[in-house]
Write a protein that holds these residues in place. Structure first.
Motif, short mmCIF file in Angstrom:
data_model
loop_
_atom_site.label_atom_id
_atom_site.label_comp_id
_atom_site.label_asym_id
_atom_site.label_seq_id
_atom_site.Cartn_x
_atom_site.Cartn_y
_atom_site.Cartn_z
N GLU A 11 -4.84 14.12 -6.66
CA GLU A 11 -5.44 13.52 -7.98
C GLU A 11 -4.58 13.51 -9.02
O GLU A 11 -4.56 12.93 -10.01
CB GLU A 11 -6.72 14.46 -8.30
N ASP A 12 -3.83 14.81 -9.18
CA ASP A 12 -3.21 15.23 -10.40
C ASP A 12 -1.98 14.33 -10.50
O ASP A 12 -1.42 13.91 -11.48
CB ASP A 12 -2.67 16.70 -10.43
N ALA A 13 -1.75 13.73 -9.26
CA ALA A 13 -0.19 13.05 -9.15
C ALA A 13 -0.49 11.69 -8.97
O ALA A 13 0.20 10.92 -8.68
CB ALA A 13 0.56 13.66 -8.07
N ALA A 14 -1.80 11.10 -9.27
CA ALA A 14 -2.21 9.69 -9.02
C ALA A 14 -1.12 8.72 -9.60
O ALA A 14 -1.04 7.73 -8.82
CB ALA A 14 -3.43 9.64 -9.75
N ASP A 15 -0.51 9.17 -10.64
CA ASP A 15 0.63 7.96 -10.99
C ASP A 15 1.84 8.21 -10.68
O ASP A 15 2.81 7.43 -11.34
CB ASP A 15 0.43 7.89 -12.94
N ASP A 16 2.09 8.96 -9.79
CA ASP A 16 3.30 9.09 -9.11
C ASP A 16 3.41 8.81 -7.68
O ASP A 16 3.08 9.57 -6.80
CB ASP A 16 3.91 10.55 -9.30
N PRO A 17 3.46 7.65 -7.41
CA PRO A 17 3.30 7.26 -5.97
C PRO A 17 4.39 7.90 -4.82
O PRO A 17 3.62 8.39 -3.93
CB PRO A 17 3.84 5.73 -5.69
N VAL A 56 2.39 11.30 -4.33
CA VAL A 56 1.34 11.13 -3.76
C VAL A 56 1.37 10.89 -2.03
O VAL A 56 0.72 11.34 -1.25
CB VAL A 56 0.40 9.69 -4.52
#
Ligand code: ADP
Length: 270
Positions: free
Chosen positions: A61-67, A70
Protein backbone atom coordinates in the motif's frame (compact mmCIF):
# COMPACT_ATOMS: atom_id res chain seq x y z
CA UNK A 1 10.06 -39.10 20.44
CA UNK A 2 6.59 -37.80 19.70
CA UNK A 3 4.25 -40.51 18.52
CA UNK A 4 0.61 -40.57 17.54
CA UNK A 5 -2.03 -39.38 19.95
CA UNK A 6 -3.75 -42.74 20.26
CA UNK A 7 -4.97 -43.33 23.82
CA UNK A 8 -3.76 -46.58 25.28
CA UNK A 9 -4.35 -48.00 28.72
CA UNK A 10 -1.77 -49.85 30.74
CA UNK A 11 -0.76 -53.51 30.46
CA UNK A 12 -3.32 -56.19 31.27
CA UNK A 13 -1.35 -58.17 33.83
CA UNK A 14 0.74 -57.24 36.84
CA UNK A 15 -0.38 -54.04 38.60
CA UNK A 16 -3.68 -54.02 40.50
CA UNK A 17 -6.66 -51.86 39.53
CA UNK A 18 -5.48 -48.80 41.49
CA UNK A 19 -2.08 -48.84 39.79
CA UNK A 20 -3.80 -49.25 36.47
CA UNK A 21 -5.99 -46.22 37.06
CA UNK A 22 -2.96 -44.15 38.08
CA UNK A 23 -1.11 -45.32 35.00
CA UNK A 24 -4.07 -44.32 32.82
CA UNK A 25 -4.18 -40.90 34.47
CA UNK A 26 -0.45 -40.41 33.84
CA UNK A 27 -0.84 -41.52 30.24
CA UNK A 28 -3.86 -39.24 29.78
CA UNK A 29 -1.82 -36.31 31.17
CA UNK A 30 1.03 -37.08 28.81
CA UNK A 31 -1.32 -37.29 25.84
CA UNK A 32 -2.92 -34.01 26.89
CA UNK A 33 0.50 -32.33 27.15
CA UNK A 34 1.48 -33.58 23.69
CA UNK A 35 -1.80 -32.26 22.30
CA UNK A 36 -1.35 -28.86 23.97
CA UNK A 37 2.23 -28.57 22.67
CA UNK A 38 1.00 -29.47 19.22
CA UNK A 39 -1.74 -26.82 19.21
CA UNK A 40 0.72 -24.21 20.52
CA UNK A 41 3.21 -25.15 17.80
CA UNK A 42 0.57 -25.00 15.08
CA UNK A 43 -0.51 -21.58 16.31
CA UNK A 44 3.05 -20.33 16.24
CA UNK A 45 3.78 -21.79 12.81
CA UNK A 46 0.63 -20.27 11.32
CA UNK A 47 1.30 -16.86 12.86
CA UNK A 48 4.62 -16.41 11.09
CA UNK A 49 3.43 -16.42 7.45
CA UNK A 50 0.17 -14.66 8.33
CA UNK A 51 2.12 -11.89 10.09
CA UNK A 52 4.49 -11.58 7.15
CA UNK A 53 1.56 -11.33 4.74
CA UNK A 54 -0.06 -8.56 6.79
CA UNK A 55 3.19 -6.55 6.90
CA UNK A 56 3.81 -7.04 3.19
CA UNK A 57 0.26 -5.93 2.35
CA UNK A 58 0.86 -2.70 4.29
CA UNK A 59 4.18 -2.20 2.56
CA UNK A 60 2.57 -2.68 -0.85
CA UNK A 61 0.00 0.00 0.00
CA UNK A 62 2.74 2.41 1.01
CA UNK A 63 4.74 1.71 -2.13
CA UNK A 64 1.82 2.00 -4.52
CA UNK A 65 3.58 4.53 -6.78
CA UNK A 66 6.75 2.46 -7.15
CA UNK A 67 5.96 -0.46 -9.46
CA UNK A 68 9.33 -2.17 -8.94
CA UNK A 69 8.87 -2.27 -5.16
CA UNK A 70 5.28 -3.40 -5.51
CA UNK A 71 6.45 -6.23 -7.75
CA UNK A 72 9.11 -7.27 -5.24
CA UNK A 73 6.67 -7.29 -2.31
CA UNK A 74 4.03 -9.13 -4.33
CA UNK A 75 6.63 -11.77 -5.07
CA UNK A 76 7.36 -12.22 -1.39
CA UNK A 77 3.65 -12.36 -0.62
CA UNK A 78 3.20 -15.19 -3.05
CA UNK A 79 6.17 -16.94 -1.43
CA UNK A 80 4.57 -16.61 2.03
CA UNK A 81 1.21 -17.76 0.69
CA UNK A 82 2.89 -20.87 -0.75
CA UNK A 83 4.44 -21.57 2.59
CA UNK A 84 1.10 -21.18 4.35
CA UNK A 85 -0.59 -23.47 1.84
CA UNK A 86 2.09 -26.10 2.32
CA UNK A 87 1.77 -25.90 6.09
CA UNK A 88 -2.00 -26.32 5.98
CA UNK A 89 -1.74 -29.21 3.52
CA UNK A 90 0.82 -31.00 5.70
CA UNK A 91 -1.20 -30.43 8.86
CA UNK A 92 -4.21 -32.01 7.19
CA UNK A 93 -2.09 -34.96 5.99
CA UNK A 94 -0.67 -35.45 9.44
CA UNK A 95 -3.99 -35.26 11.27
CA UNK A 96 -5.47 -37.80 8.83
CA UNK A 97 -2.53 -40.13 9.33
CA UNK A 98 -2.53 -40.07 13.10
CA UNK A 99 -6.13 -39.26 13.81
CA UNK A 100 -7.22 -42.88 14.09
CA UNK A 101 -9.02 -42.76 10.76
CA UNK A 102 -9.03 -46.34 9.52
CA UNK A 103 -6.32 -46.94 6.95
CA UNK A 104 -7.76 -47.52 3.47
CA UNK A 105 -7.29 -51.09 2.25
CA UNK A 106 -3.69 -52.03 1.66
CA UNK A 107 -3.39 -53.24 -1.90
CA UNK A 108 -0.45 -54.71 -3.82
CA UNK A 109 1.34 -51.93 -5.63
CA UNK A 110 4.52 -51.50 -7.56
CA UNK A 111 7.39 -49.69 -5.88
CA UNK A 112 8.67 -48.53 -9.28
CA UNK A 113 5.49 -46.52 -9.79
CA UNK A 114 5.66 -44.95 -6.35
CA UNK A 115 9.26 -43.88 -6.94
CA UNK A 116 8.52 -42.58 -10.45
CA UNK A 117 5.65 -40.50 -9.11
CA UNK A 118 7.83 -39.02 -6.36
CA UNK A 119 10.67 -38.24 -8.78
CA UNK A 120 8.15 -36.58 -11.05
CA UNK A 121 6.84 -34.38 -8.23
CA UNK A 122 10.31 -33.22 -7.15
CA UNK A 123 11.72 -32.80 -10.64
CA UNK A 124 11.02 -29.10 -10.90
CA UNK A 125 12.64 -28.19 -7.58
CA UNK A 126 15.66 -30.36 -8.39
CA UNK A 127 16.00 -28.84 -11.85
CA UNK A 128 15.92 -25.33 -10.38
CA UNK A 129 19.03 -26.22 -8.33
CA UNK A 130 20.76 -28.14 -11.10
CA UNK A 131 20.40 -31.32 -9.04
CA UNK A 132 19.99 -34.63 -10.84
CA UNK A 133 17.94 -37.49 -9.40
CA UNK A 134 19.09 -40.97 -10.42
CA UNK A 135 16.78 -43.89 -9.76
CA UNK A 136 18.16 -47.39 -9.67
CA UNK A 137 18.13 -50.50 -7.54
CA UNK A 138 15.90 -53.53 -7.85
CA UNK A 139 12.87 -53.26 -10.13
CA UNK A 140 9.52 -55.02 -9.99
CA UNK A 141 9.08 -55.04 -6.21
CA UNK A 142 5.48 -55.17 -4.98
CA UNK A 143 4.43 -53.95 -1.53
CA UNK A 144 1.10 -53.80 0.27
CA UNK A 145 0.17 -50.22 0.73
CA UNK A 146 -1.79 -47.07 0.01
CA UNK A 147 -0.31 -45.53 -3.11
CA UNK A 148 -1.03 -41.90 -2.27
CA UNK A 149 0.55 -42.23 1.17
CA UNK A 150 3.66 -43.98 -0.07
CA UNK A 151 4.07 -41.47 -2.89
CA UNK A 152 3.80 -38.64 -0.36
CA UNK A 153 6.40 -40.29 1.91
CA UNK A 154 8.96 -40.79 -0.86
CA UNK A 155 8.23 -37.30 -2.20
CA UNK A 156 8.93 -35.80 1.22
CA UNK A 157 12.27 -37.63 1.42
CA UNK A 158 13.25 -36.50 -2.08
CA UNK A 159 12.12 -32.93 -1.44
CA UNK A 160 14.32 -32.81 1.67
CA UNK A 161 17.26 -34.26 -0.23
CA UNK A 162 16.86 -31.43 -2.74
CA UNK A 163 16.31 -28.74 -0.10
CA UNK A 164 19.34 -29.70 2.00
CA UNK A 165 21.83 -30.27 -0.84
CA UNK A 166 24.01 -27.73 -2.63
CA UNK A 167 23.41 -26.88 -6.27
CA UNK A 168 24.65 -29.26 -8.92
CA UNK A 169 24.80 -32.36 -6.71
CA UNK A 170 23.29 -35.79 -7.29
CA UNK A 171 20.54 -37.63 -5.46
CA UNK A 172 20.00 -41.38 -5.71
CA UNK A 173 16.74 -43.18 -5.06
CA UNK A 174 16.23 -46.91 -5.30
CA UNK A 175 14.66 -49.97 -3.76
CA UNK A 176 15.72 -53.48 -2.83
CA UNK A 177 14.06 -56.47 -1.19
CA UNK A 178 15.31 -57.45 2.21
CA UNK A 179 13.85 -59.76 4.89
CA UNK A 180 10.28 -59.40 3.67
CA UNK A 181 10.49 -55.63 3.23
CA UNK A 182 11.04 -53.31 0.32
CA UNK A 183 13.74 -50.87 1.39
CA UNK A 184 13.41 -47.58 -0.43
CA UNK A 185 16.51 -45.47 0.09
CA UNK A 186 17.03 -41.80 -0.75
CA UNK A 187 20.67 -40.69 -0.65
CA UNK A 188 21.97 -37.15 -0.99
CA UNK A 189 25.40 -35.59 -0.66
CA UNK A 190 24.06 -32.54 1.11
CA UNK A 191 24.74 -30.79 4.40
CA UNK A 192 23.94 -33.81 6.59
CA UNK A 193 22.44 -33.87 10.08
CA UNK A 194 24.47 -33.31 13.26
CA UNK A 195 24.62 -36.38 15.50
CA UNK A 196 22.66 -34.78 18.34
CA UNK A 197 19.71 -33.97 16.08
CA UNK A 198 19.49 -37.28 14.23
CA UNK A 199 17.12 -38.91 16.71
CA UNK A 200 14.74 -35.98 16.68
CA UNK A 201 14.21 -35.08 13.02
CA UNK A 202 11.10 -37.29 12.83
CA UNK A 203 9.34 -35.24 15.51
CA UNK A 204 6.69 -32.79 14.43
CA UNK A 205 8.07 -29.27 13.92
CA UNK A 206 11.61 -30.31 14.76
CA UNK A 207 14.24 -28.60 12.61
CA UNK A 208 17.96 -28.82 12.93
CA UNK A 209 18.49 -25.12 12.57
CA UNK A 210 15.57 -22.73 12.52
CA UNK A 211 17.26 -20.10 10.36
CA UNK A 212 18.57 -22.67 7.90
CA UNK A 213 15.19 -24.39 7.76
CA UNK A 214 13.12 -21.25 7.24
CA UNK A 215 15.22 -20.24 4.26
CA UNK A 216 14.21 -23.54 2.65
CA UNK A 217 10.53 -22.90 3.35
CA UNK A 218 10.40 -25.98 5.56
CA UNK A 219 7.58 -26.70 7.95
CA UNK A 220 9.19 -29.36 10.11
CA UNK A 221 6.31 -31.75 9.34
CA UNK A 222 7.65 -33.66 6.33
CA UNK A 223 9.50 -36.38 8.21
CA UNK A 224 6.75 -36.74 10.84
CA UNK A 225 4.44 -37.55 7.93
CA UNK A 226 6.92 -40.10 6.56
CA UNK A 227 7.14 -41.74 9.98
CA UNK A 228 3.37 -42.04 10.27
CA UNK A 229 3.06 -43.47 6.77
CA UNK A 230 5.73 -46.04 7.64
CA UNK A 231 4.05 -47.13 10.86
CA UNK A 232 0.59 -47.22 9.23
CA UNK A 233 2.04 -49.75 6.81
CA UNK A 234 3.77 -51.86 9.45
CA UNK A 235 7.12 -50.50 8.32
CA UNK A 236 9.73 -48.05 9.55
CA UNK A 237 11.97 -45.18 8.50
CA UNK A 238 15.55 -44.61 9.59
CA UNK A 239 18.32 -42.17 8.82
CA UNK A 240 22.04 -42.46 8.31
CA UNK A 241 23.85 -39.16 8.09
CA UNK A 242 27.23 -37.54 8.40
CA UNK A 243 27.59 -33.78 8.68
CA UNK A 244 29.01 -32.30 5.50
CA UNK A 245 28.85 -35.64 3.67
CA UNK A 246 25.15 -36.28 3.20
CA UNK A 247 22.25 -38.38 4.35
CA UNK A 248 20.43 -41.59 3.50
CA UNK A 249 16.83 -42.07 4.56
CA UNK A 250 15.53 -45.64 4.32
CA UNK A 251 11.82 -46.41 4.24
CA UNK A 252 10.88 -50.07 4.86
CA UNK A 253 7.49 -51.31 3.71
CA UNK A 254 6.33 -54.96 3.89
CA UNK A 255 6.48 -56.74 0.54
CA UNK A 256 3.24 -58.19 -0.79
CA UNK A 257 2.87 -61.90 0.04
CA UNK A 258 3.89 -63.21 -3.37
CA UNK A 259 6.92 -60.99 -3.56
CA UNK A 260 7.84 -61.81 0.04
CA UNK A 261 7.81 -65.55 -0.72
CA UNK A 262 9.85 -64.99 -3.84
CA UNK A 263 11.78 -61.71 -3.66
CA UNK A 264 13.37 -62.34 -7.05
CA UNK A 265 11.23 -60.60 -9.66
CA UNK A 266 10.49 -62.43 -12.90
CA UNK A 267 12.67 -60.17 -14.94
CA UNK A 268 15.72 -60.41 -12.68
CA UNK A 269 18.72 -61.52 -14.61
CA UNK A 270 19.77 -58.34 -16.34
P1 ADP B 1 11.33 -29.44 6.95
O1 ADP B 1 10.01 -29.03 6.39
O2 ADP B 1 11.95 -28.41 7.84
O3 ADP B 1 12.27 -29.97 5.91
P2 ADP B 1 11.19 -32.19 7.90
O4 ADP B 1 10.33 -32.82 8.95
O5 ADP B 1 11.04 -32.71 6.51
O6 ADP B 1 10.93 -30.64 7.96
O7 ADP B 1 12.70 -32.34 8.33
C1 ADP B 1 13.07 -31.96 9.67
C2 ADP B 1 14.50 -31.42 9.68
O8 ADP B 1 15.41 -32.48 9.42
C3 ADP B 1 14.76 -30.36 8.62
O9 ADP B 1 14.41 -29.09 9.07
C4 ADP B 1 16.27 -30.50 8.44
O10 ADP B 1 16.94 -29.77 9.44
C5 ADP B 1 16.54 -31.98 8.68
N1 ADP B 1 16.62 -32.75 7.41
C6 ADP B 1 15.63 -33.49 6.83
N2 ADP B 1 16.08 -34.09 5.71
C7 ADP B 1 17.37 -33.73 5.57
C8 ADP B 1 18.41 -34.04 4.59
N3 ADP B 1 18.18 -34.85 3.55
N4 ADP B 1 19.64 -33.49 4.79
C9 ADP B 1 19.90 -32.69 5.86
N5 ADP B 1 18.97 -32.36 6.79
C10 ADP B 1 17.73 -32.87 6.66
Amino acid sequence: GVHGIALQSGPTSGPGPVALVLQDVTEARRVEAVRRDFVANVGHELKTPVGALALLAEAVEDAADDPETVRRFANRMSHEADRLARLVRELIDLSRLQGGEPLPDLVPLGVDRVIAEAVDRTGLAAHAKGISIASGGQHGLVVRGVESQLATAVTNLLANAVAYSPEGTRIAVGARARSGFAEIAVTDSGIGIPRQDRGRVFERFYRVDQSRASSTGGTGLGLAIVKHVASNHGGSVTVWSEEGLGSTFTLRIPLAARAAADPTPDDAGD
